[in-house]
Design an enzyme around this catalytic site. Sequence first.
Site, PDB file in Angstrom:
ATOM      1  CE  LYS A  48      -3.737  -2.603   1.983  1.00 52.26           C
ATOM      2  NZ  LYS A  48      -4.473  -3.096   3.130  1.00 52.26           N
ATOM      3  CD  GLN A  92      -3.402  -4.682   6.245  1.00 54.81           C
ATOM      4  OE1 GLN A  92      -3.254  -3.735   5.486  1.00 54.81           O
ATOM      5  NE2 GLN A  92      -4.032  -5.774   5.872  1.00 54.81           N
ATOM      6  CG  ASP A 115      -9.786  -0.775   4.098  1.00 49.80           C
ATOM      7  OD1 ASP A 115      -9.416  -1.021   2.932  1.00 49.80           O
ATOM      8  OD2 ASP A 115      -9.138  -1.118   5.111  1.00 49.80           O
TER       9      ASP A 115
END
Length: 278
Positions: A48, A92, A115
């Site tokens: 990322k 995460q 997300d």
Amino acid sequence: MKLLDGKAVSARLMEEMAREVETLSVKPCLAVVLVGDDPASRVYVNNKKKGCEKLGIRSLEYTMPKETTQAQLLELIDALNEDKNVHGILVQLPLPKHLDEKTVIRAIRPEKDVDAFHPVNVGKIMIGDFDFLPCTPAGIMELIAESGTDLTGKECVVIGRSNIVGKPMAMLLLHKNATVTICHSKTRDLKEVTRRADVLVAAVGIPNFVTADMVRPGAVVIDVGINRLDDGKLTGDVDFEAVSPIASAITPVPGGVGPMTIAMLMRNTITAAKKQNQ
Ligand code: NDP
């Protein structure tokens, strides 16, 4: 059979986005929070960050020890919520067991939730009026478009009903007028259902779970699975060798859905930055 090359499609989208970032008055900034030392999570976070670098997006990494308390993590999220220079926040997953993922996800301000896991964003996806799409399903939609498939009226079968892949995937397919079936571990006669699919999406997490006899000849097959074998090799949920000769299009693992997920995260970060600086 057409190989749906996520690496190539992602590279093309990333180039387009890099050009867009250059034109923005504010440089987008993504904060990535990693708790603990899970090696797979480390790899995902690095990918990322690399994606951000390629596009000229600023990335901030917050690595916290695995003993981090819920209060400490929420305090960091609060600070990032308040920071006007941070446009996207990504925690995460999975988190260490003592931390409550639901509470953590809810703590992220919806407009910074790149997300798209916050219930507000999930609800918006459900009603078809959204700012962000969840990265993996959004990437899959791009790959299906790449296959040249018009989804209207098509039979689409999704194996897996997780909140991050299976359920939102089904919703995006539905928005494109497909007839959608979601399968899971309690589905009766799975093969009978999957063989009806014009588009089959496998998000199970079991190596070579989808065998040739489960696939309708000519189907578009999307393999979401990322499974690490004992020898360290990565493999998907689909038996690629056996299924690829009968599919009309198929994604490889690695190099299929994975790179698209990163590209979609970048897209969401750019969207967040633009929306917060309107
Ligand atoms: P989950 O473990 O959350 O969900 C797996 C789903 O598979 C569940 O709904 C489960 O059913 C279903 N399942 C398990 N066994 C069977 C079975 N025998 N028959 C039918 N269905 C079954 O996984 P995720 O959705 O998070 O991820 C799936 C895979 O995708 C993993 O390999 C993961 O690593 C990968 N992944 C890849 C990404 C990418 O960028 N390429 C991003 C995210 C995930 P039930 O609900 O009944 O238990």
